[in-house]
Scaffold this motif. Sequence first.
Motif, PDB file in Angstrom:
ATOM      1  N   MET A   1       0.842  -1.106  -0.002  1.00 30.12           N
ATOM      2  CA  MET A   1      -0.050  -0.073   0.112  1.00 30.12           C
ATOM      3  C   MET A   1       0.991   1.222   0.060  1.00 30.12           C
ATOM      4  N   ALA A   2       0.578   2.184  -0.951  1.00 27.64           N
ATOM      5  CA  ALA A   2       1.489   3.278  -1.010  1.00 27.64           C
ATOM      6  C   ALA A   2       0.569   4.658  -1.579  1.00 27.64           C
ATOM      7  N   PHE A   3       1.176   5.886  -1.333  1.00 30.10           N
ATOM      8  CA  PHE A   3       0.526   7.059  -1.474  1.00 30.10           C
ATOM      9  C   PHE A   3       1.145   7.997  -2.506  1.00 30.10           C
ATOM     10  N   PHE A   4       0.610   8.762  -3.199  1.00 33.65           N
ATOM     11  CA  PHE A   4       1.414   9.798  -3.869  1.00 33.65           C
ATOM     12  C   PHE A   4       0.510  11.147  -3.890  1.00 33.65           C
ATOM     13  N   GLU A   5       1.128  12.306  -3.891  1.00 31.16           N
ATOM     14  CA  GLU A   5       0.278  13.639  -4.113  1.00 31.16           C
ATOM     15  C   GLU A   5       0.093  14.007  -5.646  1.00 31.16           C
ATOM     16  N   HIS A   6      -1.058  14.474  -5.855  1.00 31.59           N
ATOM     17  CA  HIS A   6      -1.094  15.095  -7.221  1.00 31.59           C
ATOM     18  C   HIS A   6      -2.302  16.065  -6.995  1.00 31.59           C
ATOM     19  N   ASP A   7      -2.046  17.233  -7.479  1.00 33.55           N
ATOM     20  CA  ASP A   7      -2.985  18.268  -7.441  1.00 33.55           C
ATOM     21  C   ASP A   7      -3.700  18.382  -6.102  1.00 33.55           C
ATOM     22  N   GLY A   8      -2.862  18.440  -5.106  1.00 36.34           N
ATOM     23  CA  GLY A   8      -3.640  18.681  -3.646  1.00 36.34           C
ATOM     24  C   GLY A   8      -3.849  17.643  -3.283  1.00 36.34           C
ATOM     25  N   CYS A   9      -3.958  16.393  -3.858  1.00 37.09           N
ATOM     26  CA  CYS A   9      -4.653  14.860  -3.427  1.00 37.09           C
ATOM     27  C   CYS A   9      -3.926  13.978  -2.969  1.00 37.09           C
ATOM     28  N   SER A  10      -4.090  13.422  -1.925  1.00 39.37           N
ATOM     29  CA  SER A  10      -3.149  12.310  -1.574  1.00 39.37           C
ATOM     30  C   SER A  10      -3.942  10.858  -2.341  1.00 39.37           C
ATOM     31  N   LEU A  11      -3.229  10.031  -3.301  1.00 38.01           N
ATOM     32  CA  LEU A  11      -3.991   9.078  -4.110  1.00 38.01           C
ATOM     33  C   LEU A  11      -3.277   7.688  -3.554  1.00 38.01           C
ATOM     34  N   HIS A  12      -4.030   6.834  -3.535  1.00 39.84           N
ATOM     35  CA  HIS A  12      -3.593   5.577  -2.792  1.00 39.84           C
ATOM     36  C   HIS A  12      -3.387   4.355  -4.019  1.00 39.84           C
ATOM     37  N   TYR A  13      -2.433   3.793  -4.194  1.00 36.75           N
ATOM     38  CA  TYR A  13      -2.046   2.702  -5.252  1.00 36.75           C
ATOM     39  C   TYR A  13      -1.366   1.545  -4.666  1.00 36.75           C
ATOM     40  N   GLU A  14      -1.381   0.377  -5.197  1.00 31.46           N
ATOM     41  CA  GLU A  14      -0.795  -0.888  -4.648  1.00 31.46           C
ATOM     42  C   GLU A  14      -0.135  -1.444  -6.096  1.00 31.46           C
ATOM     43  N   GLU A  15       1.106  -2.332  -5.801  1.00 32.73           N
ATOM     44  CA  GLU A  15       1.897  -2.659  -6.873  1.00 32.73           C
ATOM     45  C   GLU A  15       1.936  -4.361  -6.625  1.00 32.73           C
ATOM     46  N   TYR A  16       1.893  -5.351  -7.720  1.00 28.94           N
ATOM     47  CA  TYR A  16       2.344  -6.576  -7.555  1.00 28.94           C
ATOM     48  C   TYR A  16       2.936  -6.911  -8.807  1.00 28.94           C
ATOM     49  N   GLY A  17       3.862  -8.018  -8.676  1.00 29.61           N
ATOM     50  CA  GLY A  17       4.506  -8.872  -9.679  1.00 29.61           C
ATOM     51  C   GLY A  17       5.641  -7.945 -10.270  1.00 29.61           C
ATOM     52  N   GLN A  18       6.057  -8.287 -11.354  1.00 30.13           N
ATOM     53  CA  GLN A  18       7.260  -7.918 -12.091  1.00 30.13           C
ATOM     54  C   GLN A  18       7.050  -7.865 -13.586  1.00 30.13           C
ATOM     55  N   GLY A  19       7.643  -7.044 -14.453  1.00 31.62           N
ATOM     56  CA  GLY A  19       7.522  -6.983 -15.687  1.00 31.62           C
ATOM     57  C   GLY A  19       6.855  -5.725 -16.264  1.00 31.62           C
ATOM     58  N   SER A  20       6.406  -5.874 -17.415  1.00 25.68           N
ATOM     59  CA  SER A  20       5.829  -4.563 -18.147  1.00 25.68           C
ATOM     60  C   SER A  20       4.607  -4.100 -17.478  1.00 25.68           C
ATOM     61  N   PRO A  21       4.398  -2.819 -17.120  1.00 24.99           N
ATOM     62  CA  PRO A  21       3.343  -2.151 -16.217  1.00 24.99           C
ATOM     63  C   PRO A  21       1.965  -2.502 -16.998  1.00 24.99           C
ATOM     64  N   LEU A  22       1.055  -2.867 -15.917  1.00 27.62           N
ATOM     65  CA  LEU A  22      -0.427  -3.088 -16.154  1.00 27.62           C
ATOM     66  C   LEU A  22      -1.113  -2.457 -15.382  1.00 27.62           C
ATOM     67  N   LEU A  23      -1.743  -1.361 -15.634  1.00 26.78           N
ATOM     68  CA  LEU A  23      -2.738  -0.510 -14.868  1.00 26.78           C
ATOM     69  C   LEU A  23      -4.183  -0.789 -14.914  1.00 26.78           C
ATOM     70  N   LEU A  24      -4.787  -1.208 -13.750  1.00 30.48           N
ATOM     71  CA  LEU A  24      -6.113  -1.445 -13.775  1.00 30.48           C
ATOM     72  C   LEU A  24      -6.975  -0.308 -13.134  1.00 30.48           C
ATOM     73  N   VAL A  25      -7.941   0.331 -13.502  1.00 30.98           N
ATOM     74  CA  VAL A  25      -8.785   1.568 -13.268  1.00 30.98           C
ATOM     75  C   VAL A  25      -9.893   1.040 -12.963  1.00 30.98           C
ATOM     76  N   HIS A  26     -10.406   1.252 -11.802  1.00 33.46           N
ATOM     77  CA  HIS A  26     -12.009   1.002 -11.205  1.00 33.46           C
ATOM     78  C   HIS A  26     -13.136   1.842 -11.728  1.00 33.46           C
ATOM     79  N   GLY A  27     -14.166   1.421 -11.299  1.00 32.58           N
ATOM     80  CA  GLY A  27     -15.498   2.121 -11.829  1.00 32.58           C
ATOM     81  C   GLY A  27     -16.009   2.912 -10.589  1.00 32.58           C
ATOM     82  N   LEU A  28     -17.104   3.580 -11.115  1.00 28.95           N
ATOM     83  CA  LEU A  28     -17.662   4.367 -10.033  1.00 28.95           C
ATOM     84  C   LEU A  28     -18.150   3.752  -8.838  1.00 28.95           C
ATOM     85  N   GLY A  29     -17.807   4.535  -7.611  1.00 27.79           N
ATOM     86  CA  GLY A  29     -18.133   3.975  -6.396  1.00 27.79           C
ATOM     87  C   GLY A  29     -17.440   2.907  -5.847  1.00 27.79           C
TER      88      GLY A  29
END
Length: 266
Positions: A1-29
């Motif tokens: 579990m990690a966080f970074f700041e963008h545009d005044g907002c702390s955003l949570h992200y998580e990373e798993y595995g190794q290799g080429s990056p594959l980014l998954l973006v969830h739905g509303l709510g």
Amino acid sequence: MAFFEHDGCSLHYEEYGQGSPLLLVHGLGSSCQDWEYQIPTLAARYRVIVMDMRGHGRSDKPNERYSIPGFAADVEALIEHLQLGPVHLVGLSMGGMIGFQLAVDHPSLLKSLCIVNSAPQVKLKTANDGLQWAKRWGLGRLFSMSAIGKGLGQTLFPKPEQADLRNKIAERWGQNDKRAYLASFDAIVGWGVQEKLSRISCPTLIVSADHDYTPVALKEAYMGLIRQARLVVIKDSRHATPLDQPEAFNRELLAFVDDAEAASGR
């Protein structure tokens, strides 16, 4: 579990595995928990990154207007923060809209794009369109998030054997910040980039459940506007395909990403 700041907002992200990056973006709510049945399979071959969009999950929920371009800017900031270079991006529902926005504005950031049960615009063109959205708008303001979650669970997972999924979605939905949820809902209505789809230059997979909110024909229509796009229909599925048909979805997604990854190295 990690966080970074963008545009005044702390955003949570998580990373798993190794290799080429594959980014998954969830739905509303929802949150990065949307992808619990995908992460183990995908992380065996790829560096999987999941994030909570602003207003969702463990990310901050600023009291401001939200927008699809704003969400896409947060995704772009994460790509830059982690120095990922071009990524394979998968977006579910609202996450698909965010994927479309990023693909037309910054095509060089994507190796491939997978859109799941989504569309490149949400325009209210008919009286019935307006009525349906007004109904959802009203329900969102009248009822608690827990009550909405229970109703949504019945809609998405109606089978007797899907009780665990119904309970899961009800519990997770109840944890939403109502103000942030409604601001995200408002960000969707009226948004659209359909007229810009010709800008998408990467391989694109459109995934549609056979019982999604919108018909397969809608996906077929906009697929024709994207140069390297193809459509896959997942049988016996509703809007939350990664949850109700994970094995079929994972098989189609992994085959697509493997092909796109191989093509990018040629």
